[in-house]
Design an enzyme around this catalytic site. Structure first.
Site, PDB file in Angstrom:
ATOM      1  N   HIS A 106       1.053   0.838  -4.618  1.00 19.80           N
ATOM      2  CA  HIS A 106       2.062   1.737  -4.491  1.00 19.80           C
ATOM      3  C   HIS A 106       3.284   0.855  -3.867  1.00 19.80           C
ATOM      4  CE1 HIS A 106      -0.565   5.041  -4.341  1.00 19.80           C
ATOM      5  NE2 HIS A 106      -0.594   5.083  -2.891  1.00 19.80           N
ATOM      6  N   CYS A 134      -2.913   5.567   2.068  1.00 21.44           N
ATOM      7  CA  CYS A 134      -3.041   4.618   1.257  1.00 21.44           C
ATOM      8  C   CYS A 134      -1.360   4.327   1.301  1.00 21.44           C
ATOM      9  CB  CYS A 134      -3.142   4.821  -0.097  1.00 21.44           C
ATOM     10  SG  CYS A 134      -2.922   6.428  -0.903  1.00 21.44           S
TER      11      CYS A 134
END
Lengths: 356, 356, 356, 356
Positions: free
Chosen positions: A245, A152
């Protein structure tokens, strides 16, 4: 068009839930089979799953019975398309079994990402690497195979990097991440560790980012991937964010580029015809002029959570350019990435046929 | 020993409150005078101040009347030692007035940090730069002067860098910060901006870090400071932490060093005799072996908030070494730094004498 | 159908932004005029507004110029339908001016909520109170009027209470709230006050909840509202949540009711034909069986943020029943409430006509 | 004075760590023995324990070896004073074994709190209940016994209630809590459940609060405790706070009291001579006049974490008075409470003697 039957391995976890959520209204695929660990098998999905998404659990799936996670147990009911959201150790054991049973295993796990004949793919970045799957031995034996998407934290990064690599070449880069807790699954990060805190460590994350970027931006030679030679140095941190993120990047290009040239590289990056792929964002890389963006709370859902938002392009005193990027870690960075991989495989005719 | 009378400019703000807290039990100094903006002047400190620290407001100070922030208004009551916690614009106007009135202005503001004849000092790092104050014109005229401490994000960094610069020399470095909200004062960062979020921007912060590191690690030539030539590239971010700036660093040394040599440089760094200075930590740089530390919640108060905690030393694929550091931004990074500067000035006999 | 032109007073604030967001795709209304304080007037909306929502600022509105907030300045461009999101003091001054200029002022402010001839309305609860507006003097003079919706903490509560009041009557109730920071606007609650914290106080909030519940559940007599006589005791707290007020309720009914009767009262509560009103939720009160719900993170957007979610119905040792409810404070509790009020006024033919 | 040897059961958990922290500098007690589950036994405390406190793990304890948690395994090394921080099920099994081995088991578990002959004690509230331990059969057989302190949410409450019960009598009360995550131990509450969220449910917590308050404020009859008959209704919620339970209380007194009388009851509440007990706070109940306090971030450490802070006393529309209280859940509410119980037992001569 009739929707094809698909299955989900690890259906009760954080990423498994995202698969359920994304596939519920998917025009091409329909969840026909769910599997999870022994603890869950035999229960309805509603009973087995601690649903943590902010949309309701789809009614139809809620009433499905969770199956044991082996191809044998599924028998004739086994779909030929399997989305896998398993922990690494379990993936290492189970994914090959499903490939051997003739399934396309579209995996989010790290178990086989760096295996030479397993495609590690983000369609907008290196869709041509999908051809690697033809090299898999299991493919010849059963028709099945394994395809993976990146970690990710790597996926948003390579989307921002690809247009720069294409035009200018990348010499080296430094990336420092601030990663959301959903990346660790559920129960995942204890609240005592993250409330009002930063944890400057995520096990194996820096290593994964560094090596996956090389493979993703590497060149497919017809039989293998020649990794990008750029040096990548990653610092990975966990912060008190649910989804999204954020990454600070400094980069050195092989060919110098002006600010406008860099911006133009991002703006003109339209590698996929979005109309052909239901999960592909119109704009995989969105540049924002706001001085203090991207921010997880405001930008994480850009492009239905499938776009990377980039901002703050400015000169770096040490390398060439600095910027900040943000990407949704369980959509673009996990389940959405796998679904898009499946869509590309579908269009290219590489998905196994169901038995007649 | 009788405690010397000191004053606080900007006494009601976040850093001003820390001055009050730290000085309450200081063996050498006693708060005798408090000043703040017109809005607060004339009220008791209790009335004027929205106290945000987790220890009670000292009773004695609570009942003091906040004074107007000019030397003239103070008249004969003006202490010769002034701790200043003013916003930059106001500092630029007021600090010279207090220096001209014969005061040692120990400032936490950025207004004069980069001025050639103003010392920018962390005693453990460049205490010798204090001699610069003798070059200030105002010093000859009034006996007063201005001394500054660095930005809260630079101070923890230079503590960790100094032992490396001394032994190996620093060629270049990256630093990516995750900074606490208390660094922005009160009301400061709105909760809508930071709850569950990261803001990848702090105005002027990257510029300050980059230039202050150069001056702090520079060489005092007898009349000026020759800045360190190392290239510094900073990425500054705000995160949902109350106190404690976390920083990810990648560094290239001039002379290669092994892991043990780097650790030894930190472990043996004892630049000040802590027994001589009440606010000096026993160990200005503490290295932790824990794989996931330092963390703000667990480590911010190390050394009474005056130590920098360093961890995760590991090779960098791009430069030489990577590590993480943490330091308390309103203690070590602001009020505590100024108080320690005052202690060093006191020991060296440079504090102005009170009128007889 | 042509969309009617509407205006927004206080367009740059937190609730003003929600009006812009909700109205952008509204089938009946179109934002044609935006006003804000002098600081913003003359700028484009993009320049004037610190947009804090997680959907992009609508392009069309971004380029509109913010107007001064007086009817005179608007002249002939003044829409007859004005959504007002003003601070109380300013609302007290400006809203009557717009009513006097012939506008329907659909207000979210507390300024006139308790004024005898001003409807305080939640359509599902007391839509009949809208007739009060006919008593307003300004109505006869100009055709304009003021209609209000309740405080964000009262609105979710009365939705849950109305079905109980209808069937069983309410004798008394306790309510203890945990309210989101968006309720305080922007910049609103400083992060230093709420990160890792609870603030057990919101100015005037307990008083507003207690008196507004009485008026909302009161009986319209044809010319006035006879407030409900139930005793209401509120404890209001601020917590570290972005959107969504959670409320713990203990209630004593006039006629005893079994658990099933209470649940049935909620389940059968369908006071509005949702198909007729674009912003009305299908189910204004949703009961959840999960033992630990409702929760802001998971349930705040139920019914597009317009439903109240109720859970944990259980006996109270002191009164009759206890339960927990959650409602979205800037959608159901502010902008969405006002838009729904406007829809009901539109259907009932009470919106002023535009000049021919 | 020589310090007495004590042991800690469940030493590696959240409360066990607090025992280690509190006892490290205790003038009367010295940690001589640590035990934990099989997973930890045999390791040093440093290896076995994920230390989550913001002070360093004491060096001496860090090097102690964690023992198996049975009296038999300890043999002659078993201290006669055992602080127990075990989960309920394990406590139910192990605590009687240690009592049977002659130990005073000072327990923080809920396992035996409501057992008729087990004292449930807060020294300032019902120290006289300690005599109940003489009724325990095990006491006659072995000299050992079990003494308990209340649930972390009950303890702050009864401190605030006791002065009111003494003077005015309590008829009924409503309490709504906002509890810190440390109350759930480690790993405890997953961050996905609490970041930006409220969880309006804590298993068994409302039941515990309701029944424990009755026993704590009950009357010791010489052989048993006659519980207080007041009705108590609790709503328990988890919020994103590390340490400190905040509670909103509405109360009805038997004898009406003015605001001044209530305040005076709290102010004059000095049930213990603090000089005699190292862990007793000077002021067990601190009233604050600030309109928006107590707050966990600012007040949790009042009285070294052993005082309850009360604020916002105001009339209740339904009962008599409303107020807010705050108490530290792992100090006053757990480990500190147990240590204070041990101190009172020590002064009263009830601690078992060590073998000669």
């Amino acid at each position: 068009m009739e929707r094809r039957r698909v299955g989900i391995l690890g259906a009760t976890g954080t990423v498994g839930q995202r698969f359920v959520q994304l596939l519920e209204r998917h025009p091409w695929f329909e969840v026909a089979w769910l599997a999870a660990s022994d603890r869950s098998a035999g229960k309805t999905y509603r009973e087995a799953c601690a649903w943590k998404l902010d949309t309701p659990m789809p009614q139809r799936v809620a009433e499905m019975v969770v199956q044991p996670n082996t191809p044998a147990a599924a028998g004739g009911a086994l779909p030929k398309i399997i989305f896998a959201a398993l922990d690494t150790d379990i993936a290492r054991e189970l994914e090959p079994q499903f490939a051997a049973a003739g399934c396309a295993v579209i995996s989010n796990s790290s178990a086989f990402r760096m295996t030479a004949d397993v495609p590690l793919v983000v369609p907008e970045v290196n869709g041509d690497h999908l051809s690697l799957l033809e090299s898999q031995e299991v493919r010849r034996a059963s028709g099945g195979y394994i395809v993976t998407n990146p970690n990710c934290s790597a996926i948003g990064l390579v989307l921002a990097l690809k247009p720069l690599e294409q035009r200018f070449g990348i010499e080296s880069l430094f990336v420092s991440t601030m990663q959301a807790v959903s990346g660790a699954g559920y129960p995942g990060v204890p609240s005592l560790d993250i409330l009002g805190n930063v944890v400057p460590f995520i096990r194996n994350e820096e290593e994964k980012m560094q090596e996956e970027v090389g493979k993703l931006l590497g060149r497919y030679t017809g039989s293998a991937v020649d990794p990008l030679s750029a040096k990548v140095s990653a610092h990975c941190n966990r912060v008190a964010v649910i989804d999204g993120h954020t990454e600070c990047v400094s980069i050195k290009l092989k060919t110098p580029a002006t600010r406008d040239e860099v911006l133009e590289a991002w703006r003109s990056f339209r590698p996929l015809d979005g109309k052909q792929f239901p999960s592909a964002p119109d704009t995989p890389v969105i540049y924002t002029d706001a001085p203090d963006r991207p921010q997880p709370r405001l930008d994480v859902n850009a492009g239905n959570g499938m776009s990377t938002t980039v901002g703050r392009l400015r000169p770096c005193t040490l390398l060439d350019w600095k910027f900040v990027l943000l990407s949704h870690n369980t959509l673009r960075g996990a389940a959405g990435a796998a679904v898009l991989n499946a869509e590309v495989l579908a269009r290219s005719g590489k998905l196994p046929k169901d038995a007649a």
